[in-house]
Design a protein around this motif. Structure first.
Motif, PDB file in Angstrom:
ATOM      1  N   ASN A 111       0.808  -1.220   0.000  1.00 10.15           N
ATOM      2  CA  ASN A 111       0.000   0.000   0.000  1.00 10.15           C
ATOM      3  C   ASN A 111       0.840   1.267   0.000  1.00 10.15           C
ATOM      4  O   ASN A 111       0.302   2.366  -0.154  1.00 10.15           O
ATOM      5  CB  ASN A 111      -0.949   0.010   1.199  1.00 10.15           C
ATOM      6  N   VAL A 142     -10.237  -6.110   0.950  1.00  6.96           N
ATOM      7  CA  VAL A 142      -9.014  -6.086   1.756  1.00  6.96           C
ATOM      8  C   VAL A 142      -8.922  -4.817   2.606  1.00  6.96           C
ATOM      9  O   VAL A 142      -8.675  -4.877   3.807  1.00  6.96           O
ATOM     10  CB  VAL A 142      -7.769  -6.231   0.853  1.00  6.96           C
ATOM     11  N   CYS A 143      -9.118  -3.663   1.985  1.00  8.83           N
ATOM     12  CA  CYS A 143      -9.016  -2.399   2.709  1.00  8.83           C
ATOM     13  C   CYS A 143      -9.717  -1.312   1.911  1.00  8.83           C
ATOM     14  O   CYS A 143     -10.083  -1.511   0.748  1.00  8.83           O
ATOM     15  CB  CYS A 143      -7.562  -2.023   2.972  1.00  8.83           C
ATOM     16  N   SER A 144      -9.897  -0.156   2.540  1.00 10.42           N
ATOM     17  CA  SER A 144     -10.621   0.927   1.882  1.00 10.42           C
ATOM     18  C   SER A 144      -9.851   1.461   0.681  1.00 10.42           C
ATOM     19  O   SER A 144     -10.454   1.888  -0.307  1.00 10.42           O
ATOM     20  CB  SER A 144     -10.890   2.055   2.881  1.00 10.42           C
ATOM     21  N   TRP A 176      -7.887  -0.263  -1.428  1.00  7.92           N
ATOM     22  CA  TRP A 176      -8.109  -1.169  -2.557  1.00  7.92           C
ATOM     23  C   TRP A 176      -9.534  -1.058  -3.064  1.00  7.92           C
ATOM     24  O   TRP A 176      -9.775  -1.098  -4.262  1.00  7.92           O
ATOM     25  CB  TRP A 176      -7.790  -2.603  -2.134  1.00  7.92           C
TER      26      TRP A 176
END
Length: 343
Positions: A44, A70-72, A74
């Motif tokens: 990231n 996965v995360c904000s 992505w």
């Protein structure tokens, strides 16, 4: 006698003064120096444009189902229309000069992946397989090779065979299950992509014939939500025997479409024994992204298929299935998703 003990190999991490060649260790990748700051870097920490470039090469299904949660960061990158436009360009769905307006590139990409002919055995290469015989009058349906007696070659040289009718009514059909073909309910109810139907027919030069086609968009309960059924085409004797194409696009149809019925056929007008009726081949049903042109109107008066067969024509209350909001994270993406290139 000295015993020899083989110790496990461990790479040595050491720095080397600037300007030294590195020798064998450098060539073998053993001389590595990592600063504490570099050791804490994650994927990231890459620039967003680099991450976006990486995502272009990830298969679409893994991208939306495995990577997006996965995360904000992505999630936001995967939801960018730029990503899906570039994936469409890489897959060959569009070219650099493509200028048609697209409201949602993600939907466009997935529809291009799924795009194919939903009718099986459209060119008679497998005999009558996959077709339901609704009427088999006269001397019945038959498969012949092009160009056939008193016939013409087909415009596409890859098409080698056709179905031919007889002196009494011959009709055949297929019922396409959209969910089984990978088109999930939210897509058909909310996006409602264009459904493009095509068929090819021809007459013998020495005999007249009558050709007919019927295509219906049907709900899960087999209620007709939209239909295309033009008047029968009558071709007089001593025609040019040229192949003719009939096409229709369903657009902005009611929600709830789960099946598509395709039926065609006809008979000759001379009542001659044998196979002198219309010839049909290369039929297709293709679901495509919406375009900007105005499609031909479709009949949207709902009728049950049983009522049509009995000729009652009674109005029925339209099946009203409330479409759910579009699921932006594609959690309902079908496991059978087929990654196909456009035809």
């Amino acid at each position: 006698m000295r015993s020899s003990v083989r110790r496990p190999f461990r790479p040595v991490l050491r720095s080397r003064p600037a300007g030294q060649a590195g020798g064998r260790q450098a060539r073998e990748g053993l001389c590595v120096h990592l600063s504490p700051a570099m050791a804490l870097l994650t994927i990231n920490d890459l620039p967003e444009n680099i991450l976006l470039e990486v995502f272009i090469y990830v298969p679409a299904r893994q991208l939306v189902l495995d990577c997006r949660p996965v995360c904000s960061l992505w999630r936001d990158l995967i939801d960018l229309m730029t990503l899906w436009k570039r994936k469409s360009l890489r897959e060959g769905f569009i070219n650099e000069d493509y200028d048609e307006p697209v409201s949602d590139w993600k939907i466009f990409y997935f529809l291009c992946i799924l795009r194919r002919n939903l009718l099986r055995n459209p060119c008679a290469e497998e005999g009558m397989r996959s077709w339901k015989i609704d009427h088999d009058g006269g001397d019945h349906w038959k498969v012949e090779s092009l160009p056939g007696g008193h016939g013409q070659d087909f415009p596409d040289s890859k098409v080698k065979k056709y179905f031919v009718t007889s002196y009494d009514l011959c009709l055949k059909s297929q019922m396409v299950d959209l969910k089984a073909e990978g088109y999930w309910e939210e897509l058909m109810d909310t996006i409602r992509p264009d459904i493009v139907v095509k068929d090819w027919f021809a007459a013998r030069a020495d005999c007249g014939c009558t050709y007919s086609i019927r295509v219906q968009l049907v709900s899960a309960n087999y209620i007709v939500l939209a239909s295309f059924e033009p008047p029968p085409v009558i071709i007089e004797q001593w025609s040019d025997a040229q192949w003719r194409e009939v096409s229709h696009t369903f657009s902005d149809y009611p929600p709830g479409v789960r099946h598509i019925l395709f039926q065609h056929g006809g008979k000759d007008t001379q009542f001659w024994a044998g196979w002198y009726g219309p010839r049909v081949t290369n039929s297709s049903i293709i679901i495509s992204p919406k375009t900007t042109r105005n499609p031909a109107a479709s009949t949207t008066q709902p009728e049950t298929m049983q009522e049509q067969g009995q000729g009652q024509g009674q109005n029925r209350e339209r099946e009203r299935e409330q479409p759910r909001p579009w699921n932006a994270n594609f959690n309902n993406l079908p496991s059978r998703l087929r990654f196909c290139r456009p035809l």
